[in-house]
Design a protein around this motif. Sequence first.
Motif, PDB file in Angstrom:
ATOM      1  N   UNK A  62       0.854  -1.193   0.000  1.00 28.59           N
ATOM      2  CA  UNK A  62       0.000   0.000   0.000  1.00 28.59           C
ATOM      3  C   UNK A  62       0.882   1.232   0.000  1.00 28.59           C
ATOM      4  N   UNK A  63       0.354   2.301  -0.585  1.00 31.32           N
ATOM      5  CA  UNK A  63       1.058   3.575  -0.611  1.00 31.32           C
ATOM      6  C   UNK A  63       0.460   4.470   0.465  1.00 31.32           C
ATOM      7  N   UNK A  64       1.299   4.922   1.392  1.00 28.80           N
ATOM      8  CA  UNK A  64       0.846   5.826   2.448  1.00 28.80           C
ATOM      9  C   UNK A  64       1.567   7.160   2.316  1.00 28.80           C
ATOM     10  N   UNK A  65       0.894   8.193   2.791  1.00 28.79           N
ATOM     11  CA  UNK A  65       1.461   9.531   2.790  1.00 28.79           C
ATOM     12  C   UNK A  65       1.812   9.930   4.213  1.00 28.79           C
ATOM     13  N   UNK A  66       2.963  10.566   4.378  1.00 26.81           N
ATOM     14  CA  UNK A  66       3.316  11.143   5.664  1.00 26.81           C
ATOM     15  C   UNK A  66       2.709  12.544   5.667  1.00 26.81           C
ATOM     16  N   UNK A  67       1.574  12.659   6.321  1.00 24.19           N
ATOM     17  CA  UNK A  67       0.768  13.885   6.299  1.00 24.19           C
ATOM     18  C   UNK A  67       1.556  15.057   6.875  1.00 24.19           C
ATOM     19  N   UNK A  68       1.541  16.155   6.144  1.00 23.75           N
ATOM     20  CA  UNK A  68       2.351  17.318   6.516  1.00 23.75           C
ATOM     21  C   UNK A  68       1.950  17.898   7.875  1.00 23.75           C
TER      22      UNK A  68
ATOM     23  N   UNK B 165      -0.286  16.462  10.270  1.00 25.92           N
ATOM     24  CA  UNK B 165      -0.439  15.479  11.347  1.00 25.92           C
ATOM     25  C   UNK B 165       0.827  14.679  11.628  1.00 25.92           C
ATOM     26  N   UNK B 166       1.738  14.644  10.656  1.00 29.14           N
ATOM     27  CA  UNK B 166       2.985  13.874  10.773  1.00 29.14           C
ATOM     28  C   UNK B 166       2.709  12.409  11.130  1.00 29.14           C
ATOM     29  N   UNK B 167       1.734  11.864  10.403  1.00 29.22           N
ATOM     30  CA  UNK B 167       1.352  10.455  10.567  1.00 29.22           C
ATOM     31  C   UNK B 167       1.267   9.828   9.177  1.00 29.22           C
ATOM     32  N   UNK B 168       1.546   8.531   9.107  1.00 29.25           N
ATOM     33  CA  UNK B 168       1.361   7.791   7.858  1.00 29.25           C
ATOM     34  C   UNK B 168      -0.122   7.474   7.719  1.00 29.25           C
ATOM     35  N   UNK B 169      -0.733   7.949   6.638  1.00 30.36           N
ATOM     36  CA  UNK B 169      -2.164   7.797   6.405  1.00 30.36           C
ATOM     37  C   UNK B 169      -2.449   7.431   4.958  1.00 30.36           C
ATOM     38  N   UNK B 170      -3.700   7.029   4.700  1.00 36.61           N
ATOM     39  CA  UNK B 170      -4.163   6.867   3.341  1.00 36.61           C
ATOM     40  C   UNK B 170      -4.364   8.266   2.739  1.00 36.61           C
TER      41      UNK B 170
ATOM     42  N   UNK C 202       1.017  18.435  -0.021  1.00 42.92           N
ATOM     43  CA  UNK C 202       0.342  18.080   1.231  1.00 42.92           C
ATOM     44  C   UNK C 202       1.085  17.014   2.025  1.00 42.92           C
ATOM     45  N   UNK C 203       2.137  16.451   1.433  1.00 45.66           N
ATOM     46  CA  UNK C 203       2.849  15.334   2.055  1.00 45.66           C
ATOM     47  C   UNK C 203       4.294  15.692   2.358  1.00 45.66           C
ATOM     48  N   UNK C 204       4.788  15.104   3.440  1.00 47.66           N
ATOM     49  CA  UNK C 204       6.215  15.172   3.712  1.00 47.66           C
ATOM     50  C   UNK C 204       6.946  14.053   2.982  1.00 47.66           C
ATOM     51  N   UNK C 205       6.226  12.936   2.777  1.00 49.62           N
ATOM     52  CA  UNK C 205       6.827  11.777   2.120  1.00 49.62           C
ATOM     53  C   UNK C 205       5.707  10.867   1.624  1.00 49.62           C
ATOM     54  N   UNK C 206       6.025  10.043   0.667  1.00 51.05           N
ATOM     55  CA  UNK C 206       5.156   8.958   0.190  1.00 51.05           C
ATOM     56  C   UNK C 206       6.004   7.705   0.210  1.00 51.05           C
ATOM     57  N   UNK C 207       5.396   6.602   0.632  1.00 49.29           N
ATOM     58  CA  UNK C 207       6.175   5.372   0.673  1.00 49.29           C
ATOM     59  C   UNK C 207       5.259   4.168   0.527  1.00 49.29           C
ATOM     60  N   UNK C 208       5.748   3.174  -0.231  1.00 48.41           N
ATOM     61  CA  UNK C 208       5.057   1.898  -0.326  1.00 48.41           C
ATOM     62  C   UNK C 208       5.445   1.053   0.886  1.00 48.41           C
ATOM     63  N   UNK C 209       4.446   0.431   1.493  1.00 52.75           N
ATOM     64  CA  UNK C 209       4.669  -0.471   2.616  1.00 52.75           C
ATOM     65  C   UNK C 209       4.051  -1.820   2.287  1.00 52.75           C
ATOM     66  N   UNK C 210       4.788  -2.890   2.593  1.00 55.45           N
ATOM     67  CA  UNK C 210       4.212  -4.231   2.485  1.00 55.45           C
ATOM     68  C   UNK C 210       3.051  -4.316   3.465  1.00 55.45           C
TER      69      UNK C 210
END
Length: 184
Positions: free
Chosen positions: A65-71, A73-78, A149-157
């Motif tokens: 899944x691809x999650x965004x590190x919300x700018x 909230x600083x949380x990994x979210x959809x 809107x994101x600090x980062x995007x990352x794919x996670x298993x």
Amino acid sequence: MSLHDDAVLVLKGYDGSGSADADQAGLRQVYLDHLAEHPDGMWKACGAGHVTASALVVDPERGRVLLTLHKKLRMWLQMGGHCEPGDTTLAAAALREATEESGIPGLALLPGGPVRLDRHPIPSPCHWHLDVQYAALAPAGSTERISEESLDLRWFAYDEVAAVADGSVVRLLERTRALLGRSG
């Protein structure tokens, strides 16, 4: 039909009975009551809370899944956020948000409507996000691009998500995987 009317129809048709969460029927009613009481309940300006739309971007072939590190909230979210005046349906809002925040063209929502509902408190001046959560399938070979809107995007298993995301994202992934298992 207005976005408000579409949301009411989507929610009336939502059947979260396959979800492991017993609270889905109760949340569905909370959302419907909110929209009945607040004609502006789709919009950020509604101080009592508002409906939002999100989508979990999945790559089922690779089990990730691809999650965004919300700018903020600083949380990994959809991917997801507020409905906009140009959105004609909740599904369109979720797909727009997922496309904008992931940078991936050609996303397709998992058929069958929303995957889950999730209500979470937010800071003043508003009180609640009433999130209608979808799942979006990433096309093969797609490449993500970070939005403002994101600090980062990352794919996670799939099995990595619980270590980085909150329970809401974990439950959304579990429900999405259950639905993918039924359709595939």
